[in-house]
Design a protein around this motif. Structure first.
Motif: not given
Length: 182
Positions: A23, A56, A58-60, A81, A176-179
């Protein structure tokens, strides 16, 4: 009996990651990028990316180096980040070990994802890049880890950097978010 036990062990083991949902949001890009990870081509690199994503890490993280007509680079979980000192973005990795190269004969075409590294071919860690256009000069020199299957319009909209090194100034676009997907 041993063969049967081995079959049950395989059935009970967790499935390997097959992809990512990234995302992205920012001044340039907003949307989701869907990625197929090529664990048959670069199993160690895919394992590392999937582990970092599932934790988490990669998030941010921002797209810190973006060169028009070439690629968008991200994945510096140490210094990249959002809200951090962007002057250091792109110089870090993760707490995990660097990886040995897993070069293949897959070409760097539009939408291909490769692992970023230093001059040492065995220095890839957490950073990766997404190709805007073909880059045949990278073939056999960098590890291919995946390909974009949906969301190239989002990739194309990522805020570009300045100068020959493509450093993004101001507010960079961010993952923003990596899933991890299976």
């Amino acid at each position: 009996m041993r063969k049967l036990a081995a079959v049950f062990a395989l059935m009970a083991s967790p499935a390997l990651a097959t992809g990512l949902q990234i995302e992205v949001e920012g001044e340039g890009a907003n949307g989701t990028i869907t990625v197929d990870l090529l664990d048959d081509v670069a199993p160690k690199h895919v394992e590392q990316i999937a582990a970092l994503a599932s934790e988490g890490q990669y998030d941010g993280v921002v797209f810190h180096r973006v060169i028009d007509g070439f690629m968008a680079q991200t994945g510096d979980v140490q210094f990249g980040k959002l809200g951090g000192d962007m002057r250091r973005a792109g110089t870090g990795g993760s707490t995990r070990d660097d990886l040995p190269a897993e070069f293949s004969d897959l070409p760097f075409e539009r939408g291909v994802i490769g692992m970023a590294r230093a001059q040492d071919p065995n220095s890839a860690n957490s950073q990766f890049f997404i190709m805007f256009d073909p880059g045949p000069f990278l073939n056999g020199q960098y590890t291919v880890v995946g390909k974009v299957t949906d969301g190239m319009d989002v990739v194309d909209a990522i805020k570009r950097g300045d100068g020959p090194n493509g450093a993004v100034t101001g507010q960079p676009d961010v993952m923003k978010k990596v899933t991890v997907t299976e």
